[in-house]
Design an enzyme around this catalytic site. Sequence first.
Site, PDB file in Angstrom:
ATOM      1  N   ASP A  96       0.862  -1.171   0.000  1.00  0.00           N
ATOM      2  CA  ASP A  96       0.000   0.000   0.000  1.00  0.00           C
ATOM      3  C   ASP A  96       0.905   1.230   0.000  1.00  0.00           C
ATOM      4  O   ASP A  96       2.119   1.126   0.236  1.00  0.00           O
ATOM      5  CB  ASP A  96      -0.893  -0.039   1.248  1.00  0.00           C
ATOM      6  CG  ASP A  96      -1.775   1.183   1.385  1.00  0.00           C
ATOM      7  OD1 ASP A  96      -2.339   1.638   0.373  1.00  0.00           O
ATOM      8  OD2 ASP A  96      -1.894   1.697   2.515  1.00  0.00           O
ATOM      9  N   ASP A 144      -0.190   4.947   1.321  1.00  0.00           N
ATOM     10  CA  ASP A 144      -0.389   5.823   2.472  1.00  0.00           C
ATOM     11  C   ASP A 144      -0.321   5.052   3.780  1.00  0.00           C
ATOM     12  O   ASP A 144      -1.051   4.084   3.993  1.00  0.00           O
ATOM     13  CB  ASP A 144      -1.738   6.539   2.352  1.00  0.00           C
ATOM     14  CG  ASP A 144      -1.795   7.404   1.110  1.00  0.00           C
ATOM     15  OD1 ASP A 144      -0.835   8.152   0.876  1.00  0.00           O
ATOM     16  OD2 ASP A 144      -2.784   7.318   0.361  1.00  0.00           O
TER      17      ASP A 144
END
Length: 257
Positions: A9, A11
Amino acid sequence: MTGRALILDCDGVLADTELDGHLVAFNRTFEELGMPFRWSAEEYGPLLRIGGGKERLRAYLAQHPEIDLGTSEEVDDLVVRAHKRKSEIYVELVEGGALPGRPGIARIVTEALDAGWQVACASTSAEKSVEAVLASVVGPETRRRMAGVFAGDVVPAKKPAPDIYLLAAESLGRTADEIVVIEDSQSGAAAAAAAGMAHVVTVSHFTAEDEFPAAAVIVDVVGDARTPATVRSGLDVRDGRGVIGVDGLEKILAARS
């Protein structure tokens, strides 16, 4: 090629971007566009369970019908314009060095690539935002070695739906049991679990108290020489350096078979 893939991922995983990046960019955008509200960190935390910036803003407005921004068509247009401007401000923050990489992330990406793993990024954020973070955290040369970025509106259903991870797996030519995901949020971990993928959770500012029932291991960071990993729960796959490396990723996959 080892027949393995690491998907990260963006963020909260590559950098703790939400508090010092996205939230700041949202509030600057609201001010610029004359929108009559600002988000506090306390308000923003629960909104992170909604994947996607446009979706997050629409959900907030639905929760606050007292905020009158015009007709539904005008609101839709404003949301699109606001998200575009917010993404621009966010990229400026990243390129200005406001968001350093989380401990060990550049290391594990490089080690995985050197070991023949495919490495990719899968995020609900806009592609330009993700690319800016990658360039800042791992550097342009390492980014060029990566297998791809899957981001933004590339799938219609965002996390916690598994679509982005399923798309990444198909594009990489990997099955779910050949992939380890690194996530930081409930919605992201749920997406990885729904895609049938083993996942490591590195908790971030807004997710430290969240629950991740399907995670192989939950740590504070993947770790580096100055900041070793601390295991919160799950498999202890740290190596002799006190960090999660490629051997640890292999152990996570082996534990599923």
